[in-house]
Design a protein around this motif. Structure first.
Motif, PDB file in Angstrom:
ATOM      1  N   GLY A 136      39.898  39.264  38.643  1.00 44.87           N
ATOM      2  CA  GLY A 136      40.439  38.532  39.792  1.00 44.87           C
ATOM      3  C   GLY A 136      40.723  37.080  39.787  1.00 44.87           C
ATOM      4  N   PHE A 137      40.319  36.658  38.849  1.00 47.01           N
ATOM      5  CA  PHE A 137      40.689  35.130  38.769  1.00 47.01           C
ATOM      6  C   PHE A 137      42.273  34.834  38.220  1.00 47.01           C
ATOM      7  N   ASN A 138      42.780  33.589  39.040  1.00 47.59           N
ATOM      8  CA  ASN A 138      44.388  33.267  38.853  1.00 47.59           C
ATOM      9  C   ASN A 138      44.185  31.712  38.305  1.00 47.59           C
ATOM     10  N   VAL A 139      45.269  31.633  37.613  1.00 49.96           N
ATOM     11  CA  VAL A 139      45.660  30.351  37.076  1.00 49.96           C
ATOM     12  C   VAL A 139      46.112  29.467  38.346  1.00 49.96           C
ATOM     13  N   TYR A 140      45.453  28.292  38.882  1.00 52.62           N
ATOM     14  CA  TYR A 140      46.081  27.526  39.778  1.00 52.62           C
ATOM     15  C   TYR A 140      46.462  26.099  39.223  1.00 52.62           C
ATOM     16  N   ASP A 141      46.212  25.927  37.968  1.00 56.05           N
ATOM     17  CA  ASP A 141      46.924  24.632  37.453  1.00 56.05           C
ATOM     18  C   ASP A 141      46.495  24.592  35.895  1.00 56.05           C
ATOM     19  N   GLU A 142      47.113  23.360  35.336  1.00 54.95           N
ATOM     20  CA  GLU A 142      46.863  23.343  33.757  1.00 54.95           C
ATOM     21  C   GLU A 142      46.018  21.916  33.538  1.00 54.95           C
ATOM     22  N   GLY A 143      45.530  21.644  32.464  1.00 50.80           N
ATOM     23  CA  GLY A 143      45.155  20.444  32.258  1.00 50.80           C
ATOM     24  C   GLY A 143      44.970  19.953  30.794  1.00 50.80           C
ATOM     25  N   ILE A 144      45.237  18.778  30.446  1.00 49.90           N
ATOM     26  CA  ILE A 144      44.845  18.516  29.075  1.00 49.90           C
ATOM     27  C   ILE A 144      43.703  17.344  29.188  1.00 49.90           C
ATOM     28  N   PHE A 145      42.445  17.683  28.691  1.00 47.63           N
ATOM     29  CA  PHE A 145      41.325  16.763  28.766  1.00 47.63           C
ATOM     30  C   PHE A 145      40.858  16.187  27.398  1.00 47.63           C
ATOM     31  N   ASP A 146      40.991  14.656  27.530  1.00 46.45           N
ATOM     32  CA  ASP A 146      40.380  14.011  26.242  1.00 46.45           C
ATOM     33  C   ASP A 146      38.668  14.079  26.302  1.00 46.45           C
ATOM     34  N   ILE A 147      38.219  14.762  25.236  1.00 42.13           N
ATOM     35  CA  ILE A 147      37.052  14.879  25.088  1.00 42.13           C
ATOM     36  C   ILE A 147      36.388  13.729  24.051  1.00 42.13           C
ATOM     37  N   GLY A 148      37.149  12.967  23.630  1.00 39.87           N
ATOM     38  CA  GLY A 148      36.592  11.986  22.633  1.00 39.87           C
ATOM     39  C   GLY A 148      36.716  12.333  21.258  1.00 39.87           C
ATOM     40  N   GLY A 150      39.252  11.693  19.365  1.00 40.87           N
ATOM     41  CA  GLY A 150      40.608  12.288  18.977  1.00 40.87           C
ATOM     42  C   GLY A 150      40.945  13.766  19.322  1.00 40.87           C
ATOM     43  N   TYR A 151      39.965  14.309  20.108  1.00 35.52           N
ATOM     44  CA  TYR A 151      40.221  15.757  20.382  1.00 35.52           C
ATOM     45  C   TYR A 151      40.536  15.813  21.938  1.00 35.52           C
ATOM     46  N   VAL A 152      41.233  16.900  22.317  1.00 33.16           N
ATOM     47  CA  VAL A 152      41.735  17.198  23.688  1.00 33.16           C
ATOM     48  C   VAL A 152      41.332  18.843  23.858  1.00 33.16           C
ATOM     49  N   MET A 153      41.068  19.215  24.875  1.00 36.17           N
ATOM     50  CA  MET A 153      41.439  20.447  25.377  1.00 36.17           C
ATOM     51  C   MET A 153      42.399  20.720  26.498  1.00 36.17           C
ATOM     52  N   ASP A 154      43.010  21.651  25.892  1.00 36.79           N
ATOM     53  CA  ASP A 154      44.353  22.108  26.707  1.00 36.79           C
ATOM     54  C   ASP A 154      44.191  23.542  27.333  1.00 36.79           C
ATOM     55  N   ASP A 155      43.750  23.448  28.594  1.00 32.91           N
ATOM     56  CA  ASP A 155      43.413  24.532  29.287  1.00 32.91           C
ATOM     57  C   ASP A 155      44.367  24.825  30.607  1.00 32.91           C
ATOM     58  N   TYR A 156      44.065  26.200  30.741  1.00 31.89           N
ATOM     59  CA  TYR A 156      44.433  26.769  32.202  1.00 31.89           C
ATOM     60  C   TYR A 156      43.284  26.601  32.923  1.00 31.89           C
ATOM     61  N   LEU A 157      43.685  26.228  34.261  1.00 33.93           N
ATOM     62  CA  LEU A 157      42.569  26.092  35.274  1.00 33.93           C
ATOM     63  C   LEU A 157      42.580  27.266  35.855  1.00 33.93           C
ATOM     64  N   MET A 158      41.632  28.102  36.108  1.00 31.13           N
ATOM     65  CA  MET A 158      41.505  29.134  36.934  1.00 31.13           C
ATOM     66  C   MET A 158      40.248  29.203  37.758  1.00 31.13           C
ATOM     67  N   GLU A 159      40.853  30.288  39.070  1.00 35.48           N
ATOM     68  CA  GLU A 159      40.093  30.380  40.181  1.00 35.48           C
ATOM     69  C   GLU A 159      39.797  31.605  40.623  1.00 35.48           C
ATOM     70  N   PHE A 160      38.481  32.046  41.375  1.00 38.20           N
ATOM     71  CA  PHE A 160      38.346  33.048  42.020  1.00 38.20           C
ATOM     72  C   PHE A 160      37.948  32.802  43.482  1.00 38.20           C
ATOM     73  N   VAL A 161      38.603  33.427  44.468  1.00 33.48           N
ATOM     74  CA  VAL A 161      38.251  32.977  46.052  1.00 33.48           C
ATOM     75  C   VAL A 161      37.418  34.063  46.504  1.00 33.48           C
ATOM     76  N   LEU A 162      36.302  33.647  46.912  1.00 32.15           N
ATOM     77  CA  LEU A 162      35.505  34.781  47.540  1.00 32.15           C
ATOM     78  C   LEU A 162      36.170  34.994  49.016  1.00 32.15           C
TER      79      LEU A 162
END
Length: 162
Positions: A136-148, A150-162
């Motif tokens: 039941g989770f859906n993608v609501y955005d994407e993000g690239i996050f610098d974690i230090g 020289g590495y990044v996290m390239d992610d889908y941001l997902m949500e479940f609405v209750l």
């Protein structure tokens, strides 16, 4: 069985993280990045800080006297939103329905506390995305996050609405 983690469980969480990440991210991230992220996110100090936060909760997943996974989530991380920070299982736990059981547990805990939404980030190359969608989770955005380092996290941001 889902058991609330305590300070005495830090080494168990670290062991489960290391063992599950080596399988989950073997084909997605380089070993150097996995090692860096494990050190960053699962140091004893990092876990202790989480466990001392009244809104952050770790739970261990146990079956037949063996720990097979863990979850970590934070109530009120944003307005009326709980953030699922961690949900990892060992390879031998796959296909047993434990992930679904853990997500249902989190949904019930979130309802009790009054938040209206659960969010998570999943690597764009991680097959877990389809599992979250099946729950039941859906993608609501994407993000690239610098974690230090020289590495990044390239992610889908997902949500479940209750």
């Amino acid at each position: 069985m889902i058991i609330k983690a305590e300070l005495k469980d830090i080494s168990t969480i670290q062991d489960l993280a290391k063992r599950s990440w080596e399988v989950a991210y073997a084909d997605i991230l380089k070993q150097e990045q996995i090692d860096y992220m494990l050190d960053l996110m699962y140091s004893a100090d990092a876990i202790r800080i989480h466990l001392e936060n009244p809104n952050f909760h770790y739970y261990l997943i146990k079956e037949n006297d063996e720990f097979l996974g863990f979850i970590g989530f934070e109530f009120h991380q944003e307005l009326a939103t709980t953030k699922l920070h961690r949900i990892y299982f060992l390879k031998e736990a796959q296909g047993k329905g434990l992930g679904k059981k853990a997500l249902n547990f989190i949904k019930e805990e979130v309802k009790k506390i009054g938040d209206k939404r659960i969010t998570l980030a999943v690597n764009k190359n991680n097959q877990a995305k389809s599992f979250y969608e099946s729950q039941g989770f859906n993608v609501y955005d994407e993000g690239i996050f610098d974690i230090g380092n020289g590495y990044v996290m390239d992610d889908y941001l997902m949500e479940f609405v209750l």
